[in-house]
Design an enzyme around this catalytic site. Structure first.
Site, mmCIF file in Angstrom:
data_model
loop_
_atom_site.group_PDB
_atom_site.id
_atom_site.type_symbol
_atom_site.label_atom_id
_atom_site.label_comp_id
_atom_site.label_asym_id
_atom_site.label_seq_id
_atom_site.Cartn_x
_atom_site.Cartn_y
_atom_site.Cartn_z
ATOM 1 C CB VAL A 1 5.028 0.060 9.389
ATOM 2 C CG1 VAL A 1 4.778 1.270 9.261
ATOM 3 C CG2 VAL A 1 6.688 -0.015 9.157
ATOM 4 N N GLY B 1 0.909 -1.093 0.086
ATOM 5 C CA GLY B 1 0.058 0.235 0.167
ATOM 6 C C GLY B 1 0.874 1.243 -0.053
ATOM 7 N N GLY C 1 4.109 0.932 2.199
ATOM 8 C CA GLY C 1 4.934 -0.333 1.693
ATOM 9 C C GLY C 1 5.520 0.003 0.348
ATOM 10 C CG HIS D 1 3.174 5.633 16.499
ATOM 11 N ND1 HIS D 1 3.521 6.817 16.078
ATOM 12 C CD2 HIS D 1 2.260 5.352 15.675
ATOM 13 C CE1 HIS D 1 3.269 6.977 14.798
ATOM 14 N NE2 HIS D 1 2.309 6.426 14.270
#
Ligand code: NAI
Ligand code: 2OP
Length: 394
Positions: free
Chosen positions: A205, A97, A100, A262
């Site tokens: 990620v 996506g 990536g 995060h």
């Protein structure tokens, strides 16, 4: 003020400390990257200021400059293979996506690797993007082969696996809202990594970051040093760029570490933030700094709200590629990654953003910064909240 050219870089120690007003040409930056020389911005220099001593021995014979080649300078044919600077390493990126695909592109452009395999469940997506990227090889000056597939088995033997497979946020969603759907994807992808790339180092990620990194380590059963999450490099970079908006420093002169989660438990210790060698608190007032920390914490949501569909990917991909390069080249740079705390800073044992050095084995070292008591306390609270969330994964 001094202008550093590519030729200068061949004879400098690492790290090379340049003055804030020095100019480092793009060609010189490329050459420094090839030779593994870190460039740091230090104090302003005078003509008679001493240059820093080398902290790492330099190779006796320097590899030929790909940087010069890329810009059309004549080089001996023997330079083409660029074997001395490139590890024969294979990077797989799962999820083709936004993040990536852009990560694969930035990793390819570094020209440090033999091969990149981009994988996605959508038939043809990864193959199409990979072919498109490869078409740019002569323009981008890289020869890393980029290939795409919809078969996870094609990650076989990868040295590094970046995992971006999963759903991104929609406006109004928190990262935690993605937990159940992305946990299923991470479980499948983790099982495939364990089977096909058992010696790999994994960079997660997919959000929610701490939970998905924890889950990946549990599914692969790899040593925790080989499974890390990407967020701190991104969040630190966002802080630096937002400081740049004050006009008091250029983003590349700002250094900071975004630790913790995060998300809401992000901790940016201002005691460790500098502009060049000067503490940031001597340059930017405390009210502005507090607002920048707050905006950094909400930056992901700010981009999501503007885009309406999907989330940020330029900066996330840049940050992810930096982590892969850091592992492959083993730089001494201290960066923030989501790692297992293993008792560092007396935190509960959990995946959390901490300052680390990365190397070919994964996490080489968790670096202990001299945090203020309030900063340490915030980090400990972050660890407890993250640990509570990951325990809900079962
Ligand atoms: P995207 O929707 O553009 O791409 C995700 C891709 O994963 C899609 O192409 C989808 O087909 C693929 N996919 C889904 N299941 C798969 C499977 N089992 N195997 C292979 N591929 C699969 O999303 P984007 O923007 O690339 O974001 C990806 C993830 O990264 C999201 O969870 C997002 O929240 C997260 N993210 C995390 C950041 C961080 O700092 N940690 C920063 C930016 C995004
Ligand atoms: C970001 O911070 C969505 O986590 C992603 O941009």
């Amino acid at each position: 003020m001094r202008v550093w050219s590519a030729t200068d870089i061949d004879s400098v120690p690492s790290p090379l400390v340049v003055a804030p007003d020095d100019v480092v040409t793009p060609l010189a930056r490329d050459r420094a990257r090839e030779l593994g020389i870190e460039i740091e911005v230090g104090r302003a220099t005078t003509n008679d200021s001493p240059r820093p001593a080398a902290v790492r021995p330099r190779p006796a014979a320097l590899p030929p400059s790909g940087a010069l080649y890329r810009r059309g300078a004549p080089l001996a044919i023997a330079s083409w293979a660029r074997a001395p600077t490139r590890a024969a390493a294979h990077v797989a990126v799962v999820g083709a996506g936004h993040v990536g695909a852009m990560t694969a592109r930035r990793v390819a452009e570094s020209d440090l690797f033999e091969r990149i395999t981009l994988v996605d469940v959508v038939p043809g997506l990864a193959a199409g993007l990979a072919l498109d990227m490869w078409h740019a090889a002569s323009l981008g000056g890289f020869s890393t082969r980029v290939e795409g597939t919809d078969e996870l088995a094609d990650i076989a033997g990868a040295d590094y696996v970046v995992v971006t497979a999963g759903r991104p946020r929609k406006p109004g969603m928190s990262r935690t809202d993605l937990t159940s759907v992305n946990a299923e994807i991470i479980t499948d992808v983790g099982a495939a990594i364990r089977r096909h790339a058992p010696a790999s180092r994994v960079v997660v990620v997919t959000n929610p970051l701490e939970e998905m990194t924890h889950l990946m380590q549990r599914v692969t059963e790899f040593p925790a040093s080989r499974v890390v999450g990407m967020a701190g490099v991104l969040d630190s970079a966002r802080f630096c760029s937002l400081v740049g908006l004050t006009g008091k420093a250029v983003p590349s002169a700002v250094h900071a570490h975004a630790l913790g989660s995060h998300g809401p438990e992000m901790v940016i210790p201002l005691s460790q933030a500098t502009v060049g060698a000067t503490p940031i608190e001597d340059i930017v007032d405390s009210e502005t700094l507090a607002a920048i920390v707050e905006r950094t914490r909400d930056s992901g949501a700010e981009v999501v709200a503007l885009l309406q569909t999907g989330s940020a990917y330029f900066a996330p991909a840049e940050a992810t590629a930096k982590m892969v390069r850091a592992m492959a080249t083993g730089t001494d740079e201290v960066i923030t990654a989501c790692v297992r705390s293993h008792g560092a800073y007396s935190l509960v044992d959990t995946y959390i953003g901490l300052p680390v050095r990365l190397g070919p084995a994964g996490v080489d070292e968790i670096v202990l910064l001299d945090l203020r008591p309030a900063e340490l306390n915030a980090l400990r609270q972050a660890a407890e909240r993250i640990a509570a969330r990951t325990s809900e994964l079962g």
